[in-house]
Structures are given as C-alpha cells and as structure tokens.
Design a protein around this motif. Sequence first.
Motif, short mmCIF file in Angstrom:
data_model
loop_
_atom_site.label_atom_id
_atom_site.label_comp_id
_atom_site.label_asym_id
_atom_site.label_seq_id
_atom_site.Cartn_x
_atom_site.Cartn_y
_atom_site.Cartn_z
N VAL A 117 58.67 -7.09 19.44
CA VAL A 117 59.64 -6.94 20.45
C VAL A 117 59.10 -6.98 21.83
O VAL A 117 58.03 -6.31 21.99
N ILE A 118 59.37 -7.68 22.93
CA ILE A 118 58.74 -7.73 24.12
C ILE A 118 59.65 -6.82 25.02
O ILE A 118 60.58 -7.02 25.33
N PRO A 119 58.89 -5.65 25.72
CA PRO A 119 59.40 -4.90 26.33
C PRO A 119 59.78 -5.32 27.67
O PRO A 119 59.03 -6.23 28.17
N VAL A 120 60.68 -4.61 28.44
CA VAL A 120 61.06 -4.91 29.87
C VAL A 120 61.15 -3.71 30.44
O VAL A 120 61.56 -2.68 30.14
N GLU A 121 60.63 -3.64 31.55
CA GLU A 121 60.56 -2.41 32.50
C GLU A 121 61.82 -1.87 32.74
O GLU A 121 62.95 -2.68 33.02
N ALA A 122 62.15 -0.65 32.58
CA ALA A 122 63.65 -0.11 32.65
C ALA A 122 64.08 -0.47 34.06
O ALA A 122 65.43 -0.53 34.33
N LYS A 123 63.32 -0.36 35.36
CA LYS A 123 63.81 -0.51 36.27
C LYS A 123 64.60 -1.80 36.67
O LYS A 123 65.28 -2.11 37.55
N ALA A 124 63.71 -2.99 35.98
CA ALA A 124 64.09 -4.31 35.99
C ALA A 124 65.39 -4.55 35.09
O ALA A 124 66.23 -5.22 35.93
N LEU A 125 65.54 -3.85 34.19
CA LEU A 125 66.65 -3.82 33.49
C LEU A 125 67.93 -3.27 34.14
O LEU A 125 69.10 -3.87 34.17
N LYS A 126 67.67 -2.08 34.73
CA LYS A 126 68.94 -1.47 35.31
C LYS A 126 69.36 -2.27 36.74
O LYS A 126 70.49 -2.16 37.00
N ALA A 127 68.29 -3.11 37.36
CA ALA A 127 68.70 -3.65 38.45
C ALA A 127 69.43 -4.90 38.49
O ALA A 127 69.98 -5.42 39.55
N GLY A 128 69.52 -5.37 37.35
CA GLY A 128 70.13 -6.91 37.34
C GLY A 128 70.86 -7.02 35.95
O GLY A 128 70.70 -6.08 35.02
N THR A 129 71.10 -8.07 35.71
CA THR A 129 72.09 -8.72 34.81
C THR A 129 71.58 -9.82 33.91
O THR A 129 71.96 -10.53 33.11
N HIS A 130 70.07 -10.17 34.44
CA HIS A 130 69.43 -11.35 33.54
C HIS A 130 68.23 -10.85 32.98
O HIS A 130 67.30 -11.31 32.90
N HIS A 131 68.34 -9.55 32.20
CA HIS A 131 67.39 -9.08 31.37
C HIS A 131 65.87 -8.97 32.02
O HIS A 131 64.97 -9.60 31.71
N GLY A 132 65.97 -8.46 33.33
CA GLY A 132 64.81 -8.33 34.09
C GLY A 132 64.28 -9.35 34.89
O GLY A 132 63.37 -9.27 35.76
N ALA A 133 64.88 -10.55 34.74
CA ALA A 133 64.38 -11.73 35.29
C ALA A 133 64.51 -11.64 36.74
O ALA A 133 63.63 -12.50 37.31
N THR A 134 65.41 -11.26 37.49
CA THR A 134 65.68 -11.10 38.91
C THR A 134 64.29 -10.52 39.35
O THR A 134 63.79 -10.93 40.28
N PHE A 135 64.02 -9.33 38.87
CA PHE A 135 62.97 -8.47 39.28
C PHE A 135 61.71 -9.31 39.33
O PHE A 135 60.90 -9.28 40.45
N TYR A 136 61.24 -9.91 38.15
CA TYR A 136 60.06 -10.54 38.05
C TYR A 136 60.23 -11.91 38.91
O TYR A 136 59.04 -12.30 39.40
N GLN A 137 61.20 -12.60 38.88
CA GLN A 137 61.20 -13.64 39.75
C GLN A 137 61.05 -13.37 41.14
O GLN A 137 60.08 -14.10 41.95
N LEU A 138 61.67 -12.42 41.90
CA LEU A 138 61.42 -11.83 42.94
C LEU A 138 59.99 -11.32 43.39
O LEU A 138 59.39 -11.75 44.41
N GLN A 139 59.27 -10.88 42.32
CA GLN A 139 57.97 -10.50 42.44
C GLN A 139 57.02 -11.42 42.60
O GLN A 139 56.13 -11.52 43.63
N ALA A 140 57.27 -12.60 41.85
CA ALA A 140 56.40 -13.86 42.28
C ALA A 140 57.05 -14.53 43.56
O ALA A 140 56.00 -15.12 44.21
N PHE A 141 58.02 -14.60 43.73
CA PHE A 141 58.55 -15.22 45.31
C PHE A 141 58.04 -14.54 46.40
O PHE A 141 57.50 -15.22 47.40
N LEU A 142 57.86 -13.29 46.23
CA LEU A 142 57.59 -12.46 47.43
C LEU A 142 55.76 -12.63 47.52
O LEU A 142 55.12 -12.59 48.46
N ALA A 143 55.07 -12.71 46.32
CA ALA A 143 53.96 -13.02 46.37
C ALA A 143 53.57 -14.56 46.99
O ALA A 143 52.46 -14.42 47.78
N ALA A 144 54.40 -15.51 46.91
CA ALA A 144 54.24 -17.05 47.60
C ALA A 144 54.52 -16.57 48.84
O ALA A 144 53.93 -17.04 49.76
N VAL A 145 55.38 -15.67 49.19
CA VAL A 145 55.62 -15.66 50.80
C VAL A 145 54.74 -14.95 51.67
O VAL A 145 54.14 -15.19 52.69
N ARG A 146 53.79 -14.14 50.90
CA ARG A 146 52.57 -13.44 51.29
C ARG A 146 51.33 -14.13 51.31
O ARG A 146 50.42 -13.76 51.74
#
Length: 362
Positions: free
Chosen positions: A294-323
Amino acid sequence: MVSKVRIAIVGAGMMAREHIRNLRLFPGVEIVALADPVVVSIDKALKTIGDQETETRVHQTVEALVAEGGFDAVIVASPNFTHRAVLEALFETDAAILCEKPLCTTLADARWAAHRAAGRAAPFWVGMEYRFMPPAQKFIDELNDGRVGRLHMLSIREHRFPFLPKVGDWNRFSENTGGTMVEKCCHFFDLMRLIVGSEPERVFCSGAMDVNHLDERYDGRTPDIIDNSFTVVDFKDGRRAMLDLCMFAEGAKNQEEIAAVGDKARLEVKIPEGALVFSPRTGLGKPKQVQTIVIPVEAKALKAGTHHGATFYQLQAFLAAVRGEGPVQVTADDGLRAVAMGLAAEISAREHRVVAMNELGF
C-alpha cells in the motif's frame, strides 16, 4: 529565481478552492489576487484563503487582474470554454501559468495555446493531477524500471460519481466542456501516453449518455454528455490501451484501477485503496506469487483535496518550476495531445467508427 511566490487564480469555483487549500500548505506562497465574475464564488474562495500576510485583491475579469499585475504565477481554474480567452490575456504577462485541464475545448484553440506557450520563457503547465497521485506515481516508476518486462497492454478503469453541479450548469453540455472524453478523460489519455511512451495512431470509442442527466432541462435543452464508455487506443509502436469509464458507479470500492501487462508480469494500482499489486508469470499450474503493498499519502495532502493528494504534489512540482528548481512536467504539448485523443474519442462515439489520429493532424 523566485523565493516568495505570489499566486493569482482565475476562477473561484470548486477546483480553485482545492488549489487554495493546497497552496496554503506551502510556506513562502501567497494568494494575492482572484478573478471571477460570480460574487458567491469569490466569497467562498476568500473564506478558504483565510488570513495571510497580504490581502487578496479581487477582480471581475482576467483583464483587470492582468492590468493590476503583481503576481509571479497564475492558476487558470475557470470553466473549460473560457480557457482560450483567459490565456489570451495571460500570455501578455511574463508570469508562470498552470492551466487546469483540458487545455482548451477545441483542437484549434488547443493548438493555438500550445504554440503560444512554446514561445514563452516562463513555465507553462497543464493541470493533469492524476499523474501525481502517489500510488499512480509509484505504479509508473515500477513500469519504467521494467517490473513487468516489455509492456503490451494497459487498462484504465474509472468508475465514479456523475458530474457535479457547476455555476450556470455549464458542464452539462459538450459545447462548454469539449465533451466527457475531453473534459474528464484527458487525464487518462495523458496517462496512456506517459506510460506507453508512444503516440496514438487509432482511437475507437463506444459511449453514450444512458443514465445521468436524462431528466434535466436547461432552457429547454437536454444535456449531451457521455456518462459511460469503452475506448481502445492503438499506439504507433503496436501497443494498446483501454479506458473503461462509468459515471454512475459511485458505490465502487475504488474509483480508479489501472493494470499494465507485460511479457513478464502484471502490475495494477487501485485508488483510493492505494494498493499496488504485482503478479509475475509463474507458468500454468504453479503457485501464484502475488505481492501487494500500500502506497501512503500524506494526511495533509489527502485532507486538502479530492484527488487522492495529487493536487498537493502537482503544486509542489509546479512551484519548484516557478522557482527555477525543477522542470515543467506536463507541457502544453501534452495538454494538446490529450485534447486531441479526447476529441477523437468523441468523434468515434458519435459516428460509430474508428478515428485515425492523422485525421486530426497527428
């Protein structure tokens, strides 16, 4: 290099608020501006933002947001049919852009957007969240590492709930969404290309609106969006993929199930269960050697969205690209090709025939 990132958001609806909840988890990020003509949506978005160091400016139009400026990056979360007009304004800035899927609702507009994005220095990113679900990411990594041998067959199933209500019920009509196979399924066509590593050659889709929205009327009009379909995609290197979509199956244990079969093994992932199931070939009559983790997902990422944490991790990668600390992982060309596959599926379902991608110029 940008340390503190000032974010503007165009659109203040449900997906915008999911982005806001996730952005609030990142230090050094402030939501400095919103643009949406609907007061109720703006009020909900402001409430979701809550207290932050900088007050969020509010605009009715993207043009007003651009005129005031003061942002490093912008997220486009407005209705699908507005993307072309919104991007026309944003392409006049030097801000990084994350445009929610689908890139645009027509092939001509998607081509235009991809062409304009290619000429920009700032990052342009298409919001394909499903790539960033941790179980899906692990699944893709395992395939890239050769866990199943040479991949031959890919199967994606999404059995889920119907389309949700939207402001003005815009998502009930294909002219506004591009059609279900574009609006919803561009995620899965994007995953197909990413996993198979080849370009599609032929698309056959059998689909219809059989259950959902049949009794709904909007100014006398009946919705025209597919609610179930099977789609088969043949790729140029001879491999094939299949999508099984049902939007009246919200009772299913798992919303997404993806299976890849190679010459050495089968690998599947189940979401939200998070299970990754590895089934190597053993030979007829020999004991099976199935392995499940079973692949875990951070609780904060699950709580913040409805896409099984995906929005959090995508934004993390997007912000890295912005920086300037990471690459753009989902390009405008990726967005264009996902739209093209979806449109091919829409044509196929409507005309009951196989659609060759070269008919669409690919």
